[in-house]
Design a protein around this motif. Structure first.
Motif, short mmCIF file in Angstrom:
data_model
loop_
_atom_site.label_atom_id
_atom_site.label_comp_id
_atom_site.label_asym_id
_atom_site.label_seq_id
_atom_site.Cartn_x
_atom_site.Cartn_y
_atom_site.Cartn_z
N HIS A 1 -28.77 -47.10 40.20
CA HIS A 1 -29.54 -45.85 40.10
C HIS A 1 -28.95 -45.08 38.93
CE1 HIS A 1 -31.07 -46.47 44.24
NE2 HIS A 1 -29.84 -46.88 44.52
N CYS B 1 -33.51 -39.51 40.05
CA CYS B 1 -32.93 -40.80 39.70
C CYS B 1 -33.59 -41.24 38.40
CB CYS B 1 -33.21 -41.80 40.80
SG CYS B 1 -32.59 -43.44 40.41
N GLU C 1 -33.16 -44.28 36.77
CA GLU C 1 -33.15 -45.72 36.51
C GLU C 1 -34.05 -46.35 37.56
OE1 GLU C 1 -30.89 -47.37 34.18
OE2 GLU C 1 -32.11 -49.13 34.64
N PHE C 2 -35.02 -47.13 37.11
CA PHE C 2 -35.97 -47.68 38.08
C PHE C 2 -35.22 -48.49 39.14
CE2 PHE C 2 -38.85 -50.89 39.75
CZ PHE C 2 -39.77 -50.04 40.34
N CYS C 3 -35.44 -48.15 40.42
CA CYS C 3 -34.62 -48.75 41.48
C CYS C 3 -35.47 -49.22 42.65
CB CYS C 3 -33.59 -47.73 41.95
SG CYS C 3 -34.33 -46.18 42.48
N HIS D 1 -38.50 -45.03 43.71
CA HIS D 1 -37.67 -44.48 42.63
C HIS D 1 -38.09 -43.05 42.28
CE1 HIS D 1 -36.18 -43.87 38.57
NE2 HIS D 1 -37.42 -43.89 38.12
N MET E 1 -36.69 -40.09 44.50
CA MET E 1 -35.25 -40.12 44.73
C MET E 1 -34.66 -38.97 43.92
SD MET E 1 -32.64 -43.27 44.38
CE MET E 1 -30.88 -42.97 44.53
CU1 CUA Z 1 -32.72 -44.66 42.37
CU2 CUA Z 1 -34.37 -44.86 40.72
#
Ligand code: CUA
Length: 345
Positions: free
Chosen positions: A179, A214, A216-218, A222, A225
């Protein structure tokens, strides 16, 4: 069927309405962006990042406007030989190519590199822990943030409280995938990487609530978040931390007591911790002082009784794909649990 002219009027009215709605959405979107903007810095290090951004924008604007002007001028003079003002001087046009094509770009890029990579990057880098007044651990989970205060029992989720002006050593890691913790008004972005601890200096010059996402693609949720940093006076922060560290308050009403029993006897306690009770799991967020938080599901919905009931009733409807299953509880069980959790201040 409507006469043609009326039909036409209706069409233009619909278009105006659609345009109005689109403009409204755009304005609302921009207003929302204002809450999470890199050009609204509230810490010394983000102030420098914003300044660098404005200088880069300024330089890029000069280059862009200059290039467009030269293009326009060359089109305008496409039938005239030589350069404007100086005419056909081969030596001068070669010098101009060297100056604008090599000289100015090299100087600009070297200055930019020096300012960005030697100065701004250092002033916004991970701090020497001895130069900070406290450490906070943040752990990314799909799709929420766990927040811990070393030296205290306090555990919370999605809300990072800090004293105004304090230099905070924020240590970030993850429980699952990568993340990225980013509150643009206060600090630069850091990734949370499995098996690693990344640090960043977190500091707020003014009291307030600062939002982040967040970065960063998670996975599926996502976009939901999010996190908030609450910068408050030292005394308010200390009072908050003392309350966070304490065990959960006992339920005070009959329905809340029923809710506590239902919580402990259903699957709730296999994922959540409520300190001071038998619920000790750490899969989902710690709920010890849930009622003191302003949102649920990582800033997806507000934390009020109807939203909480809706969330327990239909977590997959509110935030599809999240790790909280629909337990299929009865309406009365859901409202009892909701009453119990609403009392956890
Ligand atoms: Cu955690 Cu995107």
């Amino acid at each position: 069927m409507l006469p043609k002219s009326r039909d036409h009027r209706l069409g233009s009215k619909t278009r105006r309405c659609a345009l109005g709605t689109a403009a409204g959405c755009l304005l609302a979107g921009l207003a929302g962006c204002g809450k999470q903007s890199i050009v609204s810095p509230h810490s010394p290090q983000t102030h420098q990042i914003a300044l660098l951004w404005w200088w880069m924008l300024g330089a890029a604007t000069i280059v862009f406007v200059g290039s467009v002007a030269m293009l326009g001028m060359s089109w305008h003079r496409r039938d005239s030989p030589g350069l404007p003002f100086v005419g056909e001087r081969e030596d001068l046009s070669q010098k101009m190519v060297l100056l604008f094509g090599i000289g100015i770009p090299v100087v600009t890029l070297v200055v930019l590199f020096a300012v960005a990579n030697l100065y701004v990057i250092r002033s916004s880098a991970a701090p020497n822990p001895r130069s900070t007044s406290m450490t906070i651990n943040v752990i990314g989970h799909q799709w929420w943030w766990e927040v811990r205060y070393p030296g205290s029992q306090a555990v919370t989720a999605n809300e990072v409280h800090i004293p105004v002006g304090a230099r905070v050593n924020l240590v970030a890691t993850t429980a699952d995938v990568i993340h990225s913790f980013w509150v643009p008004e206060l600090a630069r972005k850091i990734d949370t990487i499995p098996g690693r601890q990344n640090r960043v200096l977190l500091q707020a010059s003014r009291a307030g609530v600062y939002y982040g996402s967040c970065a960063e693609f998670c996975g599926f949720q996502h976009a939901h978040m999010r996190m908030e940093v609450v910068a408050q006076s030292l005394s308010a922060f200390k009072a908050w931390l003392t309350n966070m560290a304490a065990p959960a308050p006992a339920p005070t009403t009959a329905v809340a007591r029923t809710g506590e029993q239902v919580f402990m006897n259903s699957q709730c306690e296999s994922c959540h911790q409520i300190r001071g009770t038998s619920a000790r799991a750490t899969v989902g967020p710690d709920l010890t002082h849930l009622a003191s938080r302003s949102t649920l599901a990582a800033l997806t919905i507000p934390n009020d009784p109807p939203s909480l009931t809706h969330w327990i009733n239909d977590p997959q409807g509110v935030k599809p794909g999240n790790r909280m299953p629909d337990l299929g509880l009865s309406q009365s069980a859901v409202s009892a649990i909701s009453s119990y959790l609403d009392g956890l201040h």
